[in-house]
Every structure is written in C-alpha cells, then in structure tokens.
Design an enzyme around this catalytic site. Structure first.
Site, short mmCIF file in Angstrom:
data_model
loop_
_atom_site.label_atom_id
_atom_site.label_comp_id
_atom_site.label_asym_id
_atom_site.label_seq_id
_atom_site.Cartn_x
_atom_site.Cartn_y
_atom_site.Cartn_z
N LYS B 78 0.86 -1.19 0.00
CA LYS B 78 0.00 0.00 0.00
C LYS B 78 0.90 1.23 0.00
CE LYS B 78 -3.82 1.88 2.85
NZ LYS B 78 -4.63 1.61 4.07
N SER B 153 -9.53 1.69 3.26
CA SER B 153 -8.68 2.47 2.40
C SER B 153 -7.64 1.63 1.64
CB SER B 153 -7.94 3.53 3.21
OG SER B 153 -7.17 2.94 4.22
N SER B 177 -9.77 -0.69 7.47
CA SER B 177 -9.20 -0.56 6.14
C SER B 177 -8.45 -1.74 5.56
CB SER B 177 -8.27 0.66 6.10
OG SER B 177 -9.04 1.84 6.26
#
Lengths: 500, 487, 110
Positions: B78, B153, B177
């Site tokens: 990420k 997210s 997330s």
C-alpha cells in the site's frame, strides 16, 4: 497584510517622575538545553557547530511515518534537576503534543509535557540585599527544541528565510517559577542560582549567549499589598543576566507610568531590544494561543519508580549552597569569599584542588580570588579549565612562599611569569635566581650599608618617624633586587637601629 | 499459471526448481501490464527493481540458500509505506514526487526475507475512506465487478491479491481498512493487535489506531506474512515486546471445544440478508467442526463509530499538520508569505475527505471542546474495550459479519456519514486494539464476495488463524476467482 | 429544526487553525457536512462516563525509552533532496510575518 511590520517603540519613561506605589510580580520561565549526547526523541548528535542539516534524520525532520522514542538520559537529567530544586517528581507523567505552525517546527507540533509534567512544586533559595528569599518553582518538564531560522537580512525585511534542523529535537528542560520574584535584582539572582545548579549537575552548560540557557519573564504590577494580580506581560529576548535585569527595570517603569496615567496594560508579548534599551510590543491586539494539547499517542506514559529516583538522588553532587557552607567551615573562608569561590563549579573545584593538603587554605583562597580571577572570569568553565596556571602549579607557587624560598612580593612576579611562559614556579625561581635571601649575615651587611648611606633617615626614625623604617626596608629591597626576606630585614633593622 | 499460486505453492516450486523467482516476477509484471489498466490497483510499478531483486533471489535458490519462505515472492505494498527511493504518495497530491530516504520497518523486514517489490498500491488519501474513491489519482475497481469499489482504504492491496496482481500485499487498518476491502474483494485480510507490528515508516493517520497487516490468497499465506513482519521494533515506542509465536504451527490445530461468541449487536436491522445468511452459515460450519457457539453482548457497539469519528480525525489533524510545503511534497508557488504558503499548499494538496477530517479533528481538539469531544470519546473507548474484555472471559473468539453490506457501486455513497457506516463492525475492534481477520464466507446472488470477521483476544492472532484455517479447509470459497480477461 | 452545531464563523476559525484555504463553496459544503457529523457524534453525550478513565493506549505500556547512544544522521543531500525550495544547505521558506495567535521566538516574530 499590513505593511507596517515594524513596531514603533514606546516613549522612554522618565524614571524621576514615575510614582512607585506598585509592587512588581515576576515569574521566570527558563529553557535549558540538556547535555545529552543525542536528541530527545532520536539518535542524532546534539553537538554544536555542524554544517546545516547534517545532524538530522527522518525522525527529527518530521518526515512522514516517523516516530519518537524517549531518551532515558534526558529523563534522568530532568529528575536530577528536579531533586536539586526540591521538586516532587511525578511518578506518572507523560508527553503531550503542542500544536502551532512555524517553519522551524518539523511536525508543526512540539512534543512537550502539559497536564502531567515530570516534576512540580519545588523551590530555590536566593540571597538578596534583604536576606534569604525562597522562590517557588511551579513545574519542570521536558520537551524538544525547534530548528534554527536564518533570515536573509532582518526578520522585518527578509523576503525569505532559511531553515536548519540540526537543533530540532535537542532535549530541553523547561523550569517555570512561581510569580514570587519582586525585583529585577531578585530575578537576576534567581537566574544565576538556577544556572549554577544546572552547571554543577552537569546537565546544561548554561551559556545564555549561545542559547543553551534561555529566559523569558512574565511581569505584572499591582498596588503594594493587593491580593490580585495585574495584567501580565511576557518579555522575551533577554540573553544575559544583565539584560534580564535591565529589561525588567524598563518594563516596571513602563507599566508603572501606564498605570499612573490610567492606561490599560495589554496582555501581550514584548521583545527586549538591548541596543535601544526598551521593550517592543509584538502584538497589535490581545491573543490566546490554542495549542490543542492532547496526550502524545506515539509515546507510552512514564511511571518513574521510587528506586530510580533514589538512585539518581545518590548521584547528586554537592550543590552550590552546601559547598559554600562547607568552604566557610572547612577552609574558614568569609561568606563573601565562599560566595565568589563557588560562583562556578569549575572555580570551586579549582580552589579545592589547589587547597589540597595546604596548611593555609585562606592563603590559597586569596591567591585564587585575587590573582587567578584577574586572569579568568569566575563563572567561565571553559576559561578556568584552560587557565595556564593549573591548581597544581598554583599549589607549587604557594608552597615556595610558605617554605620561605620566595617572598610574597616576588611570588606575584613569578605568577605573571608563569602566565606568560607556562613554566612552573620552581623552574622560574631557579633560572632567574629569585630565591629569597634570608641569611642574617648576608643581609646584615646590606643593612649596615643602607644605614650608613642614609644617616638622615636614621635620624628621622630616632626622632619618632616610624615611616622612616619603611623607607629603609625599601632601600634594602632595592639593593637585593627584592629578594631579601622582609621579615629578616625588619628584624635586623629593629635590632641595629637602637644601637645607632 | 504462476500468478494463480499461493505464496506457499510458489515457494515450493522455487525450492524444487520447477520455477524461478524471475519467472514468477515476469508473470506478475505481464499480468499487471494486461489487467492493471482495468483494475487500477497500482499507483507506481517498480519493474526494474523487481527484476533485479528476483535475479538475486534466483541465485540464492540455485545455491540452495533461500532467505525465508517469502524469498523471491512478488508482493505489493500500500502506498502508505515509506519505501527508500521509491515514490510514496499516500494517495495524495501533497506527497506527489516524495521519495523517502528510508524504508519502513515492515518494508525492511520483507526485503530481508527476500520478497520482491512489484510496486505501490492505490489507497484512499491518507487512509481516510472506505472505497478508495478518495485517492487523489484514480479509483481502484473491484475485480469481481469493475463497476464497484474494492473497499478502502487499502483498496489497491485487496484488489491486487483478488486479481492475482501480487502473491500477497500489505495494507493498514485504522477503522477497518484491511478487513473491509478484504471482505469486498474476497480475500483474507488481517489486522493484528495494536503494537504487534511496527508502525515506523507507516505514514500516520490515527496513531493510536493504525496497524499494519497482510492480505493473502489464503489463511496460510496471511499467517506467513504476519510472521515475517511482526515483532518488537526499537524505533516504535508503541510496539509490543511480547514474543511472536509460531503461527504456522497453530494452523494445524483443530477447533474442537473452542468457544465462539456471536455478538447480538452485530446482527441488526440494515444488515444485508445475504451477508447475514452467509455469516450464520459460517457459524454453523464452525459448530460442525467442533466449536461451541454462544451469544455475547457488546452493548456499546453503536457508540464506537461516533467515538472513532472524534478520535481518528483528532489524531489525524495532528499527524497531517506536517504537510506544509516546507521540506517535502507539494508547495504551491507564488505565496505572499509563509502562512499563505501553508494554507494554499494544504488547500490544494488535500482532497475533500482529508480536509473534512482535519477540520473535524482540529475542532474536537480546540480550546473549549477537548473535554466534550476528545476527552469524552476516549472514555467511550474504555467502555468499548471493557465490552470485549467481558465477552472474552467466556469465549475464545468472536465471529461476526465484517461489513453490513457488500461492495457498492462507484459514486453510490456520496454522503460522508453514509460512507462512515461501512465501518460499524470493524471500528470497535480498532478502538479496543484487538486483532481481527476477514475471510471469504460466500457470495451474493450477484457473485459479490461476503466477508466473515473473526475477532480475537489481544496478541492471540494464533487462535484467530486456527479458526480461519479450519473454516477455510471446510469450505469451497477460495476456489472461486474473479472473471477477468487474460487468465 | 435543531440548532446548527457549527457556524460559518466556526468554519473560518477552524480553517485558520488548520492552515487550510477553502473556497466559499467549500466552506459552505464543509459547514453542512461537519454539522451533520457533529450531530451524529452528539450521541456520545447520552452515555454516562462518570468515573470512566480515558484510554489513550488500548494496550497499556509504560517506560519505553532508549539509551543515549548516537545513531548516524542521514547525509545532508538525503534530507534536502525532497525540498520544494532548497537553498544550498537549507530549506527556504517565504517571508515570515506576524499573525495574531501566532508564535513568538526570541528576537523573531511569527
């Protein structure tokens, strides 16, 4: 944005017309840079003088993703200082974030302590003209320093500024006094006493000019005897003891004059301008900081064990006040002499080393306080450490006086020669043949000579002029290039004169 | 098809010589080239670096000295993790072009294990969001239905694993997330106990809630990645010194007699009936496998969301104060003075959701409001934590839906509050600092994945993984893959 | 109709504290959205938290400290390479002006 960034200074108050029914109420806030090897929250060096932005890392530059980790030694230094100024160490204490935006702030928040500081409620005793006063200490806490700004020109005119983060993250200890100080002299005395302790503890080098020790003041005036406080003004930019005193003196006059004319005191921050000797307002209107404090989520709280505090207490050196007492007792120094001798730990150490094993510590004290202090300032640790005459060398010189090798007068010359050449006393005395002449028969011949040369003076002496003796002694000294033993000369004259 | 294999299967091929890390890396790079334009999982691809790393791994396998079970395995990260020399944007314009001079600790640990970095994955800006629609660059698509969101997210991380664009990925979980996108994308996703994994180098959103965790194609892979990244880090003062157990060993244990708690408050009106059915089916399966299910109550669940939406924005407003155009990232030119520069840079560099949360957080911390908001929320947090502690006196794990619904269409949830409600089942776990995992538990009629959440006691990831493994072995869900071209 | 939780004045104040430039449209939208969120958050008020201690760290720890041992700093170029406006060895910023509520440094204004 207003173009009037430059503030106009207030009119100089006229001291002679200021009425003084007021009492000044002063509190001092001191920030001390701690002498740890590394910064408060990362392992970068705290050494002074490196090229810009070479003593930084992602943590102290506030790069994304970085986290702080507490420096144990900084906490130790904080606890040590707290104990030396009689504070209660809070077993439970924690760090908090203090938010404001400024280019020297890497994260735009400073990690400090707020509701749970490291220590509170201490005191420091100071000596004033009216005797001893106990000044309360509100709190002591730890925080991190900010970076350094360099302005292209002056702050008012600079179109841009440059930032160096080397200093960002250096550990700071903030000590806040209670508003117990009443005069500028007391404020200076408090600051001196606090600084001496910090230096004795070796937690800070106490250099106000370089910024390792900083002082801000809060001052308000009220009618003498009133219980409530007046509006307080914060004063910044005082970078020496003298400046602290002058700034407070100015501010007292300024506020008194304002109050006398019915003017309201604005709660604001004012900067001391040493060149123009006045304080300048930094605010066009009153403000309140909204620092949005909250507990630092990246740092678990501290739980200071009693055992740790006790261990640290065991490492406390003899503090200035205690050392002064001991000098008066053990070395029979006068209170004044003891005060000067303990002006700094370095000087006190110097004196004690020189007085090791001496039969006459008062003599050592005289030499240190009169002769050595002609050469080095009493509170300049570096200069004292670098003094060309070491305590051992001084000891040697004094030894030569005590064993009669040289006279006190000659010793002063030898001292100067030692300074100039860096050589030891014995070496100089031997090479220049400065050994005191104390042999009675040798001196007897000189005395006889002088007596016969100055018959008139002898008559004066016999007529009752005691001062004539001094002249005769002086003449013997001149004949012997100062090397004659004053005691022997005196004795010989007193023996021979009556016979003439 | 190398890209279809799990990390364990890939590792076995590397060791036997049937395949090399370079071959696997090239296979993934090719697949990314073909499918990323559709799925839009990757923000930055590090193809050259990946091939160089893979070549080094090849050599290690040839000399039979692999670094670990992850050696040579292509992974994605990420874009919230600082990667030395590789652009790290955190999904935001304000960090466009930022190349960190250091690696996050978890990145360093993966590198030390020999993992090959394929690239940085898309995310909601500063990890604020539940759909990846808040990325400043573009929105990632759900591989199961490209008109739908992957969740957020960590949308890019979940989508990449689901679409076989990486063998495994790392994400972060502050309010759900990792777990929510894992549920939306039909993968396994684990949020460890707070402090289990180092946060050093993770661009902070909410410091007391953020945790790093793995996405895997199956439970075993997820456990392996966790094993590699977990453990104390001296650079993170909030990282735990509790030793890391052998998660792989836990996987083979059965769950007979294990007590499973079913929280009443998670089966509410508004829960999608298909989600409820799948989760109840999963509970039945666990019981068949020997577990004992019982009801538990977590009475403060409904207040968790409100508490979170005070605490997280407050901490975020503080953590994001540093983005000001001075030292890195965006600086809007032509400012009159430094304050103007700050305001214009932040105004231009932050997206709408970030600004909203910064404003909310600043408000909650501002003078006069601290006690009513932040202070109060921290107390409510204690109540949520105590709910779990009480429940865990009677059960070993808690099983529940991960989300109230399944992946929704792009643009469907415009109202911020509506969007926040996605996280109602995941947030309390973050508030309590507990570990939580989401795994596939079935599909809707429309073929959209449904997630099962397993919540454990602090530092008891082993039990969660044990339950997850048993459930996975007894169900067919992981066989099913999204239908994307160029399989 | 319920009283608004946040006014335009509040929005302006908070935007200034947050150093955010917002357009008028953004401000109005922000006011509405924040109002909605704050209204939702208000449900916390209903909870009795008398005597409940706050949790700042869900997993309690204390006394995490490190030794005072130096670690190498990063080279100057590494630290400056991302600077939007580098100036040799420094980070350069536009002129610093005074603002009410701002900070004061010794000898400098904010």
């Amino acid at each position: 944005m207003s173009a009037e960034a430059v503030k106009r200074p207030d009119r100089q108050p006229d001291a002679s017309t200021v009425k003084q029914p007021y009492e000044a109420v002063i509190g001092l806030e001191v920030h001390a840079q701690l002498r740890t090897r590394t910064k408060m929250f990362c392992g970068c060096s705290t050494a002074f003088g490196a090229r810009p932005n070479t003593q930084t890392c992602p943590v102290c530059q506030g790069m994304p993703g970085t986290l702080p980790v507490i420096n144990r030694r900084a906490v130790e230094f904080g606890i040590k200082t707290a104990l030396a100024i009689n504070c209660t160490v809070n077993a439970d204490n924690r760090f908090a974030r203090k938010h404001y935006y400024y280019p020297d702030m890497p994260k735009n928040y400073q990690i400090s302590q707020y509701e749970e500081p490291l220590a509170e409620h201490g005191h420091l005793d100071i000596t004033t003209a009216d005797g001893m006063r106990r000044i309360g200490i509100q709190r002591l806490h730890l925080e991190e320093d900010v970076g350094k700004l360099v302005h292209e020109g002056t702050l008012e005119t600079a179109l841009s500024s440059q930032v160096d983060f080397n200093r960002a993250g250096v550990p700071l200890m903030e000590i806040v006094s209670k508003p117990d100080l009443r005069t500028s002299e007391e404020a200076a005395a408090y600051l001196k006493a606090l600084r001496a302790i910090l230096v004795y503890l070796d937690v800070c080098d106490g250099n106000m000019e370089e910024g390792s020790l900083r002082c801000d003041a809060n001052i308000s005036l009220r009618h003498a005897g009133a219980k409530e406080f007046g509006t307080k003004v914060e004063i910044k930019n005082m970078n020496s003891f003298k400046n602290v005193q002058h700034a407070l003196d100015y501010e007292i006059k300024r506020q008194a004059r304002a109050l006398d004319t019915g003017e309201r005191i604005v709660q604001e921050t004012r900067l001391w301008d040493p060149d123009r000797a006045h304080t300048v307002s930094m605010r066009s209107k009153e403000f309140a900081h909204d620092y949005r404090y909250f507990p630092e989520p990246d740092l678990p709280p501290l739980d200071v064990a009693a055992a740790w505090i006790d261990r640290i207490r065991g490492t406390l050196p003899e503090l200035p006040a205690a050392r002064r007492q001991r000098f008066m007792m053990a070395y029979t120094l006068s209170p004044y002499d003891a005060e000067v001798a303990t002006s700094s730990k370095a000087l006190a150490d110097y004196f004690e080393t020189a007085a090791q094993g001496s039969r006459n510590p008062k003599t050592v004290a005289n030499w240190v306080l009169n002769e050595v202090l002609r050469v080095v300032p009493p509170d300049d640790e570096k200069a004292i450490a670098a003094c060309p005459i070491t305590p051992a060398a001084l000891q040697e010189l004094i030894g030569l006086i005590e064993d009669g090798t040289i006279s006190g007068r000659i010793a002063k010359d030898v001292f100067d020669k030692m300074l100039a050449s860096g050589e030891g006393a014995r070496v100089i005395v031997a090479r220049e043949g400065l050994t005191q002449v104390a042999d009675a028969s040798e001196l007897g011949a000189v005395v006889d000579n002088v007596l016969s040369t100055h018959a008139k003076v002898v008559e004066d002496y016999k007529a009752g002029k005691k001062a004539a003796l001094g002249f005769l002694v002086g003449q013997v000294m001149k004949w012997t290039s100062g090397k004659a033993s004053p005691a022997v000369v005196n004795a010989l004259l007193l023996e021979k004169l009556p016979k003439l | 098809m190398l890209t279809r294999l799990t990390v364990h299967e890939l590792g076995a091929r590397f060791r036997s010589g049937e395949a090399t890390p370079s071959e696997a890396t090239r296979a993934y790079l090719d697949r990314i080239g073909a499918l990323n334009p559709k799925v839009k999982a990757y923000l930055t691809q590090t193809a050259d670096g990946a091939l160089a790393e893979a070549a080094q791994a090849d050599a290690r396998f040839r000399s039979k000295c692999p670094l670990s079970l992850l050696d040579g395995v292509p992974v994605g990260l990420k874009d919230v993790f600082c990667t030395r020399g590789v652009e790290t944007t955190c999904g935001s314009q304000i960090l466009r072009g930022f190349r960190p001079p250091y690696d996050a600790t978890v990145v360093a640990r993966l590198r030390a294990a020999g993992a090959v970095l394929l690239g940085k994955l898309n995310m909601d800006e500063f990890a604020m969001g539940s759909s990846t629609e808040n990325s400043a660059f573009f929105t990632t698509r759900n591989p199961w239905d490209l008109s739908r969101v992957p969740g957020g997210s960590s949308g890019g991380s979940a989508a990449a694993v689901a679409a076989d664009l990486a063998a495994a990925t790392l994400g972060t979980d502050t309010g759900g997330s990792i777990r929510q996108p894992a549920a939306f994308c039909g993968t396994v996703g684990l949020k460890p106990t707070y402090g289990r994994v180092s946060r050093y180098g993770l661009i902070a959103f909410a410091s007391s809630l953020d945790q790093v965790g793995p996405f895997g194609k199956d439970v075993a892979d997820t456990a392996l990645v966790l094993q590699t990244i977990a453990g104390h880090d001296p650079l993170d003062a909030t990282s735990a010194t509790i030793p890391v157990p052998d998660y792989a060993a836990a996987l083979s244990q059965g769950i007979t007699g294990l007590k499973v708690g079913i929280p009443n408050e998670y089966f509410i009106e508004g829960l999608d009936p298909e989600v409820e059915a799948a989760v109840r089916g999963a509970i039945a399966t666990l019981e068949r496998l020997g577990a004992e299910a019982q009801s538990v109550s977590l009475p403060h669940t409904e207040y968790g969301l409100a508490a979170y939406y005070v605490i997280a924005p407050a901490e975020a407003s503080s953590n994001l104060a540093r983005y000001d155009g001075v030292k890195y990232g965006l600086r809007v030119p032509g400012a009159r003075d430094v304050i103007d520069m700050y305001s214009r840079t932040r105004g231009a560099g932050f997206g709408a959701e970030v600004k909203r949360r910064v404003m909310l957080g600043t408000y909650a911390l501002s003078a006069g409001y601290y006690d009513a908001y932040y202070g109060k929320a921290q107390k409510v947090r204690t109540l949520v934590l105590r709910d779990f502690q009480r429940a865990f006196e009677h059960v070993d794990v808690i099983v529940a839906p991960t989300t109230p619904g399944v992946a929704f269409k792009l643009g469907e949830r415009e109202d911020p509050l509506q969007m926040y409600l996605n996280d109602v089942f995941t947030i309390p776990v973050n508030l309590a600092g507990l570990p939580g995992l989401s795994m596939p538990a079935g599909f809707t009629q429309n073929g959209l994945p449904i997630g099962l959440q397993i919540i454990g006691k602090a530092f008891d990831e082993a039990t969660i993984l044990k339950v997850a493994k048993a459930y996975e072995a007894a169900t067919p869900w992981r066989e099913r893959k999204p239908e994307l071209e160029a399989r | 109709m319920a009283e608004a939780k946040i006014s335009m004045k509040d929005v302006d104040h908070v935007a200034r504290l947050s150093r955010l430039t917002l357009t008028d449209a953004e401000k109005e939208r922000m006011r509405r959205e924040l109002d909605g969120i704050l209204t939702y958050i208000d449900k916390l008020r209903a909870l009795d938290t008398e005597g409940v201690p706050p949790t700042s760290h869900a997993v309690p720890m204390t006394n995490v400290m490190r030794d005072d041992d130096p670690r190498p700093s990063l080279p100057q170029e590494d630290m400056l390479q991302n600077a939007p406006d580098g100036s040799g060895e420094f980070f350069r910023v536009p002129r610093i002006i005074e603002e009410s509520g701002g900070e004061v440094r010794n000898g400098e204004r904010c």
